[in-house]
Design a protein around this motif. Structure first.
Motif, PDB file in Angstrom:
ATOM      1  N   LEU A   7       0.862  -1.315  -0.032  1.00  0.00           N
ATOM      2  CA  LEU A   7      -0.051  -0.154  -0.043  1.00  0.00           C
ATOM      3  C   LEU A   7       0.760   1.514  -0.157  1.00  0.00           C
ATOM      4  O   LEU A   7       1.665   1.440   0.861  1.00  0.00           O
ATOM      5  CB  LEU A   7      -0.836  -0.085   1.145  1.00  0.00           C
ATOM      6  CG  LEU A   7      -1.660  -1.247   1.431  1.00  0.00           C
ATOM      7  CD1 LEU A   7      -2.741  -1.118   2.838  1.00  0.00           C
ATOM      8  CD2 LEU A   7      -2.779  -1.577   0.281  1.00  0.00           C
ATOM      9  N   ILE A  16      -2.343   0.683  -4.763  1.00  0.00           N
ATOM     10  CA  ILE A  16      -1.990  -0.672  -4.500  1.00  0.00           C
ATOM     11  C   ILE A  16      -1.367  -1.542  -5.217  1.00  0.00           C
ATOM     12  O   ILE A  16      -1.775  -1.667  -6.466  1.00  0.00           O
ATOM     13  CB  ILE A  16      -3.396  -1.267  -4.068  1.00  0.00           C
ATOM     14  CG1 ILE A  16      -4.261  -0.313  -3.138  1.00  0.00           C
ATOM     15  CG2 ILE A  16      -3.314  -2.697  -3.560  1.00  0.00           C
ATOM     16  CD1 ILE A  16      -5.612  -0.666  -2.968  1.00  0.00           C
ATOM     17  N   LEU A  41      -1.994   4.857   4.776  1.00  0.00           N
ATOM     18  CA  LEU A  41      -2.863   4.003   3.961  1.00  0.00           C
ATOM     19  C   LEU A  41      -2.386   2.390   4.688  1.00  0.00           C
ATOM     20  O   LEU A  41      -1.219   2.074   4.920  1.00  0.00           O
ATOM     21  CB  LEU A  41      -2.373   3.904   2.436  1.00  0.00           C
ATOM     22  CG  LEU A  41      -3.011   2.914   1.658  1.00  0.00           C
ATOM     23  CD1 LEU A  41      -4.791   3.570   1.602  1.00  0.00           C
ATOM     24  CD2 LEU A  41      -2.531   2.961   0.127  1.00  0.00           C
ATOM     25  N   LYS A  42      -3.279   1.758   5.295  1.00  0.00           N
ATOM     26  CA  LYS A  42      -3.104   0.654   6.114  1.00  0.00           C
ATOM     27  C   LYS A  42      -4.197  -0.152   5.738  1.00  0.00           C
ATOM     28  O   LYS A  42      -5.418   0.050   5.952  1.00  0.00           O
ATOM     29  CB  LYS A  42      -3.394   1.249   7.633  1.00  0.00           C
ATOM     30  CG  LYS A  42      -3.022   0.052   8.572  1.00  0.00           C
ATOM     31  CD  LYS A  42      -2.506   0.464   9.827  1.00  0.00           C
ATOM     32  CE  LYS A  42      -2.231  -0.868  10.619  1.00  0.00           C
ATOM     33  NZ  LYS A  42      -1.147  -1.556  10.172  1.00  0.00           N
ATOM     34  N   GLY A  43      -3.781  -1.611   5.841  1.00  0.00           N
ATOM     35  CA  GLY A  43      -4.572  -2.710   5.925  1.00  0.00           C
ATOM     36  C   GLY A  43      -4.863  -3.289   7.406  1.00  0.00           C
ATOM     37  O   GLY A  43      -4.362  -3.096   8.104  1.00  0.00           O
ATOM     38  N   SER A  44      -6.169  -3.917   7.387  1.00  0.00           N
ATOM     39  CA  SER A  44      -6.608  -4.297   8.480  1.00  0.00           C
ATOM     40  C   SER A  44      -6.030  -5.810   9.074  1.00  0.00           C
ATOM     41  O   SER A  44      -5.909  -6.616   8.035  1.00  0.00           O
ATOM     42  CB  SER A  44      -8.047  -4.352   8.657  1.00  0.00           C
ATOM     43  OG  SER A  44      -8.503  -5.185   9.822  1.00  0.00           O
ATOM     44  N   ARG A  50     -10.167  -5.050   4.056  1.00  0.00           N
ATOM     45  CA  ARG A  50     -10.485  -3.853   4.640  1.00  0.00           C
ATOM     46  C   ARG A  50      -9.160  -2.830   4.695  1.00  0.00           C
ATOM     47  O   ARG A  50      -8.205  -3.311   5.364  1.00  0.00           O
ATOM     48  CB  ARG A  50     -10.874  -4.094   6.153  1.00  0.00           C
ATOM     49  CG  ARG A  50     -11.203  -2.807   6.760  1.00  0.00           C
ATOM     50  CD  ARG A  50     -12.141  -2.716   7.999  1.00  0.00           C
ATOM     51  NE  ARG A  50     -13.520  -3.240   7.842  1.00  0.00           N
ATOM     52  CZ  ARG A  50     -14.179  -3.907   8.423  1.00  0.00           C
ATOM     53  NH1 ARG A  50     -13.894  -3.992   9.726  1.00  0.00           N
ATOM     54  NH2 ARG A  50     -15.405  -4.145   8.202  1.00  0.00           N
ATOM     55  N   LEU A  51      -9.229  -1.964   4.211  1.00  0.00           N
ATOM     56  CA  LEU A  51      -8.269  -0.908   4.026  1.00  0.00           C
ATOM     57  C   LEU A  51      -8.793   0.621   4.587  1.00  0.00           C
ATOM     58  O   LEU A  51     -10.016   0.662   4.662  1.00  0.00           O
ATOM     59  CB  LEU A  51      -7.752  -0.697   2.711  1.00  0.00           C
ATOM     60  CG  LEU A  51      -7.422  -1.733   1.886  1.00  0.00           C
ATOM     61  CD1 LEU A  51      -7.077  -1.483   0.483  1.00  0.00           C
ATOM     62  CD2 LEU A  51      -6.246  -2.451   2.570  1.00  0.00           C
ATOM     63  N   TYR A  52      -7.757   1.102   5.255  1.00  0.00           N
ATOM     64  CA  TYR A  52      -8.077   2.484   5.751  1.00  0.00           C
ATOM     65  C   TYR A  52      -7.297   3.591   4.955  1.00  0.00           C
ATOM     66  O   TYR A  52      -5.895   3.209   4.690  1.00  0.00           O
ATOM     67  CB  TYR A  52      -7.923   2.586   7.368  1.00  0.00           C
ATOM     68  CG  TYR A  52      -9.019   1.584   8.014  1.00  0.00           C
ATOM     69  CD1 TYR A  52     -10.046   2.091   8.443  1.00  0.00           C
ATOM     70  CD2 TYR A  52      -8.568   0.470   8.506  1.00  0.00           C
ATOM     71  CE1 TYR A  52     -11.187   1.496   8.962  1.00  0.00           C
ATOM     72  CE2 TYR A  52      -9.415  -0.350   8.937  1.00  0.00           C
ATOM     73  CZ  TYR A  52     -10.768   0.173   9.319  1.00  0.00           C
ATOM     74  OH  TYR A  52     -11.529  -0.644  10.037  1.00  0.00           O
ATOM     75  N   ARG A  66     -12.820   3.990   4.478  1.00  0.00           N
ATOM     76  CA  ARG A  66     -12.548   2.804   4.606  1.00  0.00           C
ATOM     77  C   ARG A  66     -13.232   2.043   3.408  1.00  0.00           C
ATOM     78  O   ARG A  66     -13.920   2.669   2.679  1.00  0.00           O
ATOM     79  CB  ARG A  66     -13.356   2.347   5.821  1.00  0.00           C
ATOM     80  CG  ARG A  66     -13.325   0.929   5.937  1.00  0.00           C
ATOM     81  CD  ARG A  66     -14.389   0.619   7.179  1.00  0.00           C
ATOM     82  NE  ARG A  66     -15.693   1.134   6.926  1.00  0.00           N
ATOM     83  CZ  ARG A  66     -16.308   1.412   8.070  1.00  0.00           C
ATOM     84  NH1 ARG A  66     -15.890   1.304   9.366  1.00  0.00           N
ATOM     85  NH2 ARG A  66     -17.546   1.781   7.843  1.00  0.00           N
ATOM     86  N   GLY A  71      -9.910  -1.893  -1.727  1.00  0.00           N
ATOM     87  CA  GLY A  71      -9.758  -0.936  -2.510  1.00  0.00           C
ATOM     88  C   GLY A  71     -10.504  -0.579  -3.711  1.00  0.00           C
ATOM     89  O   GLY A  71     -10.290   0.565  -4.441  1.00  0.00           O
ATOM     90  N   TRP A  74     -14.715   2.911  -1.697  1.00  0.00           N
ATOM     91  CA  TRP A  74     -14.483   3.628  -0.595  1.00  0.00           C
ATOM     92  C   TRP A  74     -15.470   4.351   0.088  1.00  0.00           C
ATOM     93  O   TRP A  74     -16.320   4.853  -0.635  1.00  0.00           O
ATOM     94  CB  TRP A  74     -13.181   4.526  -0.752  1.00  0.00           C
ATOM     95  CG  TRP A  74     -11.874   3.845  -1.129  1.00  0.00           C
ATOM     96  CD1 TRP A  74     -11.531   3.477  -2.427  1.00  0.00           C
ATOM     97  CD2 TRP A  74     -10.925   3.505  -0.398  1.00  0.00           C
ATOM     98  NE1 TRP A  74     -10.242   2.928  -2.223  1.00  0.00           N
ATOM     99  CE2 TRP A  74      -9.875   2.959  -1.144  1.00  0.00           C
ATOM    100  CE3 TRP A  74     -10.679   3.541   1.069  1.00  0.00           C
ATOM    101  CZ2 TRP A  74      -8.611   2.369  -0.533  1.00  0.00           C
ATOM    102  CZ3 TRP A  74      -9.586   3.126   1.631  1.00  0.00           C
ATOM    103  CH2 TRP A  74      -8.328   2.370   0.675  1.00  0.00           C
TER     104      TRP A  74
END
Length: 111
Positions: A7, A16, A41-44, A50-52, A66, A71, A74
């Motif tokens: 990410l 991505i 940019l972060k993955g759960s 789930r990405l934030y 989210r 991705g 959103w």
């Protein structure tokens, strides 16, 4: 063989990058949020789809997004950045007290 996902957040949007375990060929998705500066940019860790995203623009300000589908789509989440109760004050450069305020929001690694 496992897959690899990277990410990438930039000052002009997010990307991505995905590949198989050999990392010989990469697929690039993006730019996502074109023109928006990405803070994070972060993955759960609980759900790989789930990405934030934490982003900002000089015009629209700070926002959080989210994705629940890796991705592809959103949605804005919890974009009310306010203190609960009295935030207190800090000492300003001239010695006077000033209230704390949000300028930029990032995300930490939940554990």
């Amino acid at each position: 063989m496992s897959s690899v996902r990277i990410l990438v957040g930039t000052k002009k949007g997010a990307f991505i990058l995905t590949s198989d375990g050999k990392r010989e060929r990469w697929d690039v998705t993006g730019p996502l949020f074109g023109g928006w500066e990405m803070y994070h940019l972060k993955g759960s860790p609980a759900d790989p789809n789930r990405l934030y995203a934490s982003q900002t623009s000089g015009w629209f300000g700070q926002t959080m997004q989210r994705s629940n589908d890796g991705g592809k789509t959103w949605e804005a989440i919890g974009n009310k950045f306010a203190y609960e109760g009295n935030p207190g004050t800090h000492q300003w450069y001239d010695g006077t007290p000033h209230p704390w305020e949000f300028k930029r929001i990032g995300m930490s690694n939940p554990r």
